[in-house]
Write an enzyme that holds these catalytic residues in place. Structure first.
Site, mmCIF file in Angstrom:
data_model
loop_
_atom_site.group_PDB
_atom_site.id
_atom_site.type_symbol
_atom_site.label_atom_id
_atom_site.label_comp_id
_atom_site.label_asym_id
_atom_site.label_seq_id
_atom_site.Cartn_x
_atom_site.Cartn_y
_atom_site.Cartn_z
ATOM 1 N N GLY A 1 -23.810 -3.483 39.664
ATOM 2 C CA GLY A 1 -23.560 -4.128 38.380
ATOM 3 C C GLY A 1 -24.800 -4.112 37.518
ATOM 4 N N TYR B 1 -26.233 -4.049 43.278
ATOM 5 C CA TYR B 1 -26.192 -5.438 42.799
ATOM 6 C C TYR B 1 -25.602 -6.343 43.876
ATOM 7 C CZ TYR B 1 -25.423 -9.448 39.735
ATOM 8 O OH TYR B 1 -25.453 -10.693 39.173
ATOM 9 N N HIS C 1 -26.249 3.972 46.623
ATOM 10 C CA HIS C 1 -24.805 4.044 46.367
ATOM 11 C C HIS C 1 -24.124 5.006 47.338
ATOM 12 C CE1 HIS C 1 -24.720 1.589 42.744
ATOM 13 N NE2 HIS C 1 -25.959 2.029 42.575
ATOM 14 N N ASP D 1 -8.231 17.878 31.017
ATOM 15 C CA ASP D 1 -7.483 16.623 31.121
ATOM 16 C C ASP D 1 -6.223 16.630 30.257
ATOM 17 O OD1 ASP D 1 -9.742 15.999 32.544
ATOM 18 O OD2 ASP D 1 -10.648 14.833 30.920
#
Ligand code: GLN
Length: 513
Positions: free
Chosen positions: A54, A82, A168, A226
């Protein structure tokens, strides 16, 4: 009901990736805001909790937080970034501003055996993105890994089922991250892994048909991956009730308008209602004098919608507007739960407040780029289209830093075409996620034909990425870069310097604005 791991959202950019990596390990996950976490735990009885990253700092007064009781429910918890800092802060450790911040590729050294690092190398490449660090872990915690600049890269109190990592594990660039998450759900939480994903295309086509019924639909088609996947999916669901509108906003790559028309237009491979709108001048007029990136994106987002509304009026009784929005657009626009605004994607954060359609339909809103490509393949789109490099909706407007003028568009179009041509000629495009030229707003002094010039610098960028959430700068061979450079300065008027962008994401983004 399947076993559930609950991902508690503190505003991380990669929260959906956490959910996805856990699901890929056949364990069902849901994401819930930190403000509703305790209720969700009571109601859904998860077997594991993951606290996300975060943007805040845990030691500041108004930062996102949680009831510390969460750590004594007997449910294993993994804190990421975070989440790791918050766990330490709430349990009596200490977090402060890091003397050495870390962004991107970092070597993590595993110091101790841990269930989390079962079968993981002792030196493992991980991705970091933090300003703060845990300087003192909470009582009871053992440090299990460190990096050169970060004493606590991972720590745990296994007896309480509490684990934390500063890096991460959910991003693909963390080489053994998926294994660590799998270790958490299987070895720590004791999951069995009995959950299976439905076929995305089948389920979506069915639900689109139900939603749209006999209504008319307009699809905003840019020719990119996309929106092409969204268009073909819609065509499969509702056939000729669909009209695809392609807006040439004058910010496309060289010759791109004609290429899109060749694929989707009347002479193309698809039996679609296709409309091309040449709106170059009205976009240039709106953008004149505007320098601020967020303002540019919002102007373009609004103008797109106005063009679509006008086209819808011509067709009559169009209820639905379909957009090829994908998840990174949503999260970077600040609409992915608790996340911060990074940039307003024209089709999400750039939308005007008032839109003249009953509903905006976005069948790809929860997917990452590689999942969209997989859906495109399942729908039978040709590989050339499916593996096309992404191109942002606001087009070259976000690759021209500062004010957009038709002259600058021409410069960046030519430079970009040269870059792409030479990369292809050298066979160097393999593995590149995206590569392009941008026009910096920097002017500098040069000498050409013994005369002084004071002209623009073009920046070249090429990145390695699969899901576009993290990226590394690609090592394009120097010989290719020097051919490209010499062609650009020779062939593109008013460019006297070429620069190569070596930055990864984070800390940069892939596009410039
Ligand atoms: N804001 C915190 C920091 O900068 C956490 C960052 C994150 O979760 N990616 O350290």
């Amino acid at each position: 009901m399947s076993e559930l791991v609950l991902v508690i959202d503190f505003g991380g950019q990669y929260n959906q990736l956490i959910a996805r990596r856990v699901r890929e390990n056949h364990v069902y996950t849901e994401i819930v805001s930190y403000t509703k976490a305790m209720d969700a735990i009571r109601e859904k009885k998860p077997v594991g909790l993951i606290l996300t990253g975060g943007p805040n700092s845990v030691y500041l007064p108004d930062s996102a937080t949680i009831d510390p009781a969460i750590f004594s429910l007997g449910i294993p918890v993994l804190g990421i970034c975070y989440g790791a800092q918050l766990m330490s802060h709430l349990l009596g450790g200490h977090v402060s501003h890091a003397p050495e911040r870390e962004y991107g590729k970092t070597e993590v050294l595993v110091d101790k055996d841990s269930e989390l690092f079962h079968d993981v190398s002792r030196n493992t490449i991980c991705w970091m993105s933090h300003n703060d660090f845990i300087d003192t872990p909470a009582p009871g915690f053992t440090i299990t890994a460190h990096t050169e600049n970060c004493p606590v890269a991972a720590a745990e109190d296994a007896s309480r089922g509490l684990y934390l990592v500063q890096f991460h594990p959910e991003v693909l660039h963390t080489q053994e991250g998926s294994k660590m998450l799998s270790n958490f759900v299987y070895r720590v939480c004791g999951c069995k892994g009995d959950w299976k994903m439905d076929s995305f295309v089948e389920t979506s086509v069915r639900s689109l048909r139900e939603k749209i019924g006999a209504g008319r639909v307009l699809c905003a088609l840019s020719g990119g991956v996309d929106s092409s996947v969204a268009a073909v999916m819609l065509a499969k669901a509702v056939g000729k009730q669909l009209t695809c509108v392609f807006v040439d906003h004058g910010l496309l790559r060289k010759d791109e308008g004609d290429e899109v028309e060749a694929v989707f237009g009347p002479n193309g491979a698809y039996d679609l209602n296709f409309v091309r709108v040449n709106a170059q001048q009205r976009f240039y007029d709106k953008l004149a004098g505007v320098e601020e990136p967020e303002k540019k994106r919002k102007i373009i987002g609004e103008e797109f919608i106005r063009v679509f509304e006008e086209e819808a009026k011509k067709i009559g009784a169009v209820d639905f507007l379909v957009q090829g929005t994908i998840y990174p657009d949503v999260v970077e626009s600040g609409l992915g739960g608790e996340s911060a605004v990074i940039k307003s994607h024209h089709n999400v954060g750039g939308l005007p407040d008032c839109v003249d359609f009953k509903e905006i339909v976005e069948p790809l809103r929860d997917l990452f780029k590689d999942e969209v490509r997989a859906a495109g393949r399942e729908l039978g789109l040709p590989e050339t289209l499916v593996s096309r490099q992404p191109f942002p909706g606001p087009g070259l407007a976000v690759r021209i830093i500062g004010e957009v003028t038709p002259e600058k568009v021409k410069m960046v179009q030519e430079a970009d075409a040269i870059f792409r041509e030479e990369v292809a000629k050298a066979g160097a495009e393999k593995g590149l996620g995206q590569y392009f030229a941008a026009l910096t707003n920097m002017r500098s002094v040069g000498v050409m034909g013994d005369e002084r010039t004071y002209d623009y610098a073009v920046a070249l960028r090429a990145v390695l990425t699969t899901d576009f959430m993290t990226a590394e700068s690609a090592q394009i061979p120097w010989e290719v870069l020097s051919v490209v450079t010499s062609r650009i300065v020779n062939e593109v008027p008013h460019v006297n310097r070429v620069l190569y962008d070596c930055t990864g994401k984070p800390p940069a983004t892939i596009e410039f604005e």
